[in-house]
Design an enzyme around this catalytic site. Structure first.
Site, PDB file in Angstrom:
ATOM      1  N   VAL A 160      60.707  46.296 -12.656  1.00 17.97           N
ATOM      2  CA  VAL A 160      59.583  45.271 -13.121  1.00 17.97           C
ATOM      3  C   VAL A 160      58.343  45.926 -13.274  1.00 17.97           C
ATOM      4  CG1 VAL A 160      58.812  42.980 -13.196  1.00 17.97           C
ATOM      5  CG2 VAL A 160      61.242  43.233 -13.193  1.00 17.97           C
ATOM      6  N   SER A 161      57.882  46.274 -12.023  1.00 18.79           N
ATOM      7  CA  SER A 161      56.580  46.825 -11.800  1.00 18.79           C
ATOM      8  C   SER A 161      56.218  47.820 -12.932  1.00 18.79           C
ATOM      9  CB  SER A 161      56.451  47.365 -10.214  1.00 18.79           C
ATOM     10  OG  SER A 161      56.976  48.694 -10.014  1.00 18.79           O
TER      11      SER A 161
ATOM     12  N   ARG B 220      45.298  57.081   1.034  1.00 21.45           N
ATOM     13  CA  ARG B 220      44.742  55.885   1.668  1.00 21.45           C
ATOM     14  C   ARG B 220      44.578  55.947   3.105  1.00 21.45           C
ATOM     15  NH1 ARG B 220      50.528  52.334   1.428  1.00 21.45           N
ATOM     16  NH2 ARG B 220      51.700  53.752   1.785  1.00 21.45           N
ATOM     17  N   ASP B 221      45.280  57.087   3.689  1.00 17.12           N
ATOM     18  CA  ASP B 221      44.959  57.342   5.195  1.00 17.12           C
ATOM     19  C   ASP B 221      44.452  58.906   5.329  1.00 17.12           C
ATOM     20  OD1 ASP B 221      46.519  56.889   8.135  1.00 17.12           O
ATOM     21  OD2 ASP B 221      46.282  59.157   7.741  1.00 17.12           O
TER      22      ASP B 221
ATOM     23  N   TYR C 156      61.410  47.267  -8.722  1.00 17.43           N
ATOM     24  CA  TYR C 156      60.581  48.555  -8.860  1.00 17.43           C
ATOM     25  C   TYR C 156      60.466  48.764 -10.495  1.00 17.43           C
ATOM     26  CZ  TYR C 156      59.506  53.654  -9.029  1.00 17.43           C
ATOM     27  OH  TYR C 156      59.018  55.009  -9.326  1.00 17.43           O
TER      28      TYR C 156
ATOM     29  N   SER D 113      57.567  54.959 -14.842  1.00 21.49           N
ATOM     30  CA  SER D 113      58.831  55.470 -14.477  1.00 21.49           C
ATOM     31  C   SER D 113      59.931  55.280 -15.750  1.00 21.49           C
ATOM     32  CB  SER D 113      59.447  55.065 -13.337  1.00 21.49           C
ATOM     33  OG  SER D 113      60.927  55.454 -13.236  1.00 21.49           O
TER      34      SER D 113
HETATM   35  P1  NDP Z   1      55.902  59.750  -2.539  1.00 20.60           P
HETATM   36  O1  NDP Z   1      56.332  58.412  -1.848  1.00 20.60           O
HETATM   37  O2  NDP Z   1      56.447  61.032  -2.270  1.00 20.60           O
HETATM   38  O3  NDP Z   1      54.307  59.562  -2.448  1.00 20.60           O
HETATM   39  C1  NDP Z   1      53.653  58.367  -2.796  1.00 20.60           C
HETATM   40  C2  NDP Z   1      52.126  58.681  -2.755  1.00 20.60           C
HETATM   41  O4  NDP Z   1      51.611  57.183  -3.059  1.00 20.60           O
HETATM   42  C3  NDP Z   1      51.764  58.883  -1.329  1.00 20.60           C
HETATM   43  O5  NDP Z   1      50.474  59.693  -0.966  1.00 20.60           O
HETATM   44  C4  NDP Z   1      51.684  57.521  -0.808  1.00 20.60           C
HETATM   45  O6  NDP Z   1      50.630  57.529   0.257  1.00 20.60           O
HETATM   46  C5  NDP Z   1      50.571  56.776  -1.919  1.00 20.60           C
HETATM   47  N1  NDP Z   1      50.690  55.291  -1.879  1.00 20.60           N
HETATM   48  C6  NDP Z   1      51.288  54.472  -1.714  1.00 20.60           C
HETATM   49  N2  NDP Z   1      50.883  53.239  -1.673  1.00 20.60           N
HETATM   50  C7  NDP Z   1      49.780  53.369  -1.834  1.00 20.60           C
HETATM   51  C8  NDP Z   1      48.376  52.673  -1.675  1.00 20.60           C
HETATM   52  N3  NDP Z   1      48.481  51.250  -1.847  1.00 20.60           N
HETATM   53  N4  NDP Z   1      47.375  53.291  -1.950  1.00 20.60           N
HETATM   54  C9  NDP Z   1      47.056  54.678  -1.964  1.00 20.60           C
HETATM   55  N5  NDP Z   1      48.051  55.462  -1.881  1.00 20.60           N
HETATM   56  C10 NDP Z   1      49.339  54.831  -1.870  1.00 20.60           C
HETATM   57  O7  NDP Z   1      56.319  59.301  -4.050  1.00 20.60           O
HETATM   58  P2  NDP Z   1      56.348  60.113  -5.286  1.00 20.60           P
HETATM   59  O8  NDP Z   1      55.285  61.278  -5.311  1.00 20.60           O
HETATM   60  O9  NDP Z   1      57.720  60.478  -5.998  1.00 20.60           O
HETATM   61  O10 NDP Z   1      55.651  59.239  -6.379  1.00 20.60           O
HETATM   62  C11 NDP Z   1      54.549  59.215  -7.182  1.00 20.60           C
HETATM   63  C12 NDP Z   1      54.537  58.443  -8.376  1.00 20.60           C
HETATM   64  O11 NDP Z   1      55.598  58.803  -9.296  1.00 20.60           O
HETATM   65  C13 NDP Z   1      54.792  56.836  -8.079  1.00 20.60           C
HETATM   66  O12 NDP Z   1      54.025  56.097  -8.911  1.00 20.60           O
HETATM   67  C14 NDP Z   1      56.295  56.775  -8.289  1.00 20.60           C
HETATM   68  O13 NDP Z   1      56.806  55.440  -8.782  1.00 20.60           O
HETATM   69  C15 NDP Z   1      56.384  57.752  -9.598  1.00 20.60           C
HETATM   70  N6  NDP Z   1      57.763  58.221  -9.875  1.00 20.60           N
HETATM   71  C16 NDP Z   1      58.553  58.966  -9.029  1.00 20.60           C
HETATM   72  C17 NDP Z   1      59.778  59.405  -9.357  1.00 20.60           C
HETATM   73  C18 NDP Z   1      60.617  60.241  -8.421  1.00 20.60           C
HETATM   74  O14 NDP Z   1      61.821  60.258  -8.640  1.00 20.60           O
HETATM   75  N7  NDP Z   1      59.972  60.627  -7.342  1.00 20.60           N
HETATM   76  C19 NDP Z   1      60.510  58.917 -10.651  1.00 20.60           C
HETATM   77  C20 NDP Z   1      59.359  58.173 -11.477  1.00 20.60           C
HETATM   78  C21 NDP Z   1      58.394  57.686 -11.146  1.00 20.60           C
HETATM   79  P3  NDP Z   1      50.968  57.422   2.110  1.00 20.60           P
HETATM   80  O15 NDP Z   1      51.527  58.716   2.373  1.00 20.60           O
HETATM   81  O16 NDP Z   1      50.055  57.035   2.537  1.00 20.60           O
HETATM   82  O17 NDP Z   1      52.428  56.603   2.002  1.00 20.60           O
END
Ligand code: NDP
Length: 303
Positions: A203-204, A45-46, A201, A143
């Site tokens: 629920v999502s 996003r950035d 979270y 998740s």
């Molecule tokens: P991080 O916080 O490390 O990374 C999340 C990523 O999503 C970042 O790149 C962030 O961008 C991006 N992001 C958030 N909101 C938006 C948006 N509106 N538009 C575009 N990009 C967005 O999290 P994880 O890598 O851990 O998570 C990845 C996925 O895995 C998620 O869906 C999470 O729910 C799922 N998950 C993670 C677990 C874990 O233990 N880590 C366990 C189970 C599921 P930015 O850098 O700009 O914030």
């Protein structure tokens, strides 16, 4: 326009500038089977954070930055146009990885979480699934907290979220009802468990897993499109402040890539997977749920 040929897969990974999404891109670059034939669209996003991620990967010629805020309709529309103009208007795999946890217990944070983790994925898929080529697939990163949360909700909610006839409209309504009850501190009244850690979270992700099943029904058959949800497992990333004891994000990427690379006929369309295994929509393992609740409470208290 980037040159593509029939064999090249075009893969979009959202939220790929860090964490698990970044590891997915890294592994796709390194995978001997996909090698440089795949075109990878690194969603961020950035722009600056995306450029830094590209640099960190050594700026391979087959990896392109795509600015994409998955919670914004305008950003999704702009990215869709960019895919049409620069990449031939085709995709083969969409990995909906971007996600957030609420920063606090406010209704604003709960809504923002639904907007990113559920509504954003729904909106993005509505824009981009039409660009998928035959046998294309969508991977919605959910998740295991979803099925564990559903375990703790009322039978009525369990039946609604897992109904084979659930529609997107009905699912939106469930999420909206949750948010209004959350705002008025009444979630228990409609079958949710108020003291459940990471309730909004959870629920999502319940909604995302249910959405995946609806989408699988909607797009199967005529379009030959396959849709899965997947849990990356508990990984140390910024999402959980790099929680002690959590596994490396690279293992989360492996869990996602299993459903990206396994032949569709070996997977269940609409199914939810973790580390290569199909998981139930409602977790039936009481001990696992209790362990999650206890460890999450400790983690939240230590913050
Ligand atoms: P991080 O916080 O490390 O990374 C999340 C990523 O999503 C970042 O790149 C962030 O961008 C991006 N992001 C958030 N909101 C938006 C948006 N509106 N538009 C575009 N990009 C967005 O999290 P994880 O890598 O851990 O998570 C990845 C996925 O895995 C998620 O869906 C999470 O729910 C799922 N998950 C993670 C677990 C874990 O233990 N880590 C366990 C189970 C599921 P930015 O850098 O700009 O914030």
């Amino acid at each position: 326009m980037a040159s593509t040929n029939q064999q090249q897969r075009i893969i979009l990974i959202t939220g790929a500038n860090k964490g698990i999404g970044f590891e997915v891109v890294k592994k796709l670059i390194e995978q001997p089977s996909s090698n440089s034939k795949d075109i990878l669209l690194l969603g961020s996003r950035d722009i600056k954070r995306g450029e830094d991620a590209l640099k960190q990967l050594g700026s391979p010629p087959n990896v392109h930055l795509l600015q994409l805020d998955t919670s914004s309709k305008e950003s999704i529309a702009t990215a869709t146009n960019e895919i049409k103009q620069k990449y031939g208007g085709h995709l083969d795999v969409i990995i909906n990885n971007a996600g957030i946890v609420p920063r606090d217990n406010t209704i604003q944070a709960a809504r923002e979480t639904q907007v990113t983790n559920y509504y954003g994925v729904k909106m993005l898929n509505e824009h981009l699934i039409p660009l998928l080529r035959e046998h294309g697939r969508v991977v919605n990163v959910a998740s295991s907290i979803g099925p564990m949360a559903l375990h703790c909700f009322s039978k009525d909610l369990q039946e609604k979220y897992t109904s084979e006839t659930l529609t997107k409209g009905q699912l939106d309504l469930l999420v909206e009802e949750f948010l209004s009850a959350y705002e008025s501190n009444n979630v228990e009244k409609i079958g949710y468990r108020p003291d459940l850690p990471y309730l909004a979270y959870g629920v999502s992700k319940v909604a995302l897993i249910a959405l995946t099943r609806i989408e699988a029904r909607q797009y199967s058959g005529a379009q030959n499109i396959f849709i899965y949800s997947v849990c990356p497992g508990y990984c140390a990333t910024d999402l959980n402040n790099k929680a002690a004891g959590a596994r490396p994000a690279a293992l989360g990427a492996d869990s996602i890539l299993y459903v990206v690379d396994t032949p569709n006929h070996e997977l269940e369309n609409g199914g939810f997977y973790l580390d290569g295994k199909k998981e139930p929509q409602i977790c039936m393992d009481e001990a696992k749920v209790q362990f999650f609740i206890q460890t999450s409470k400790k983690h939240l208290e230590s913050k």
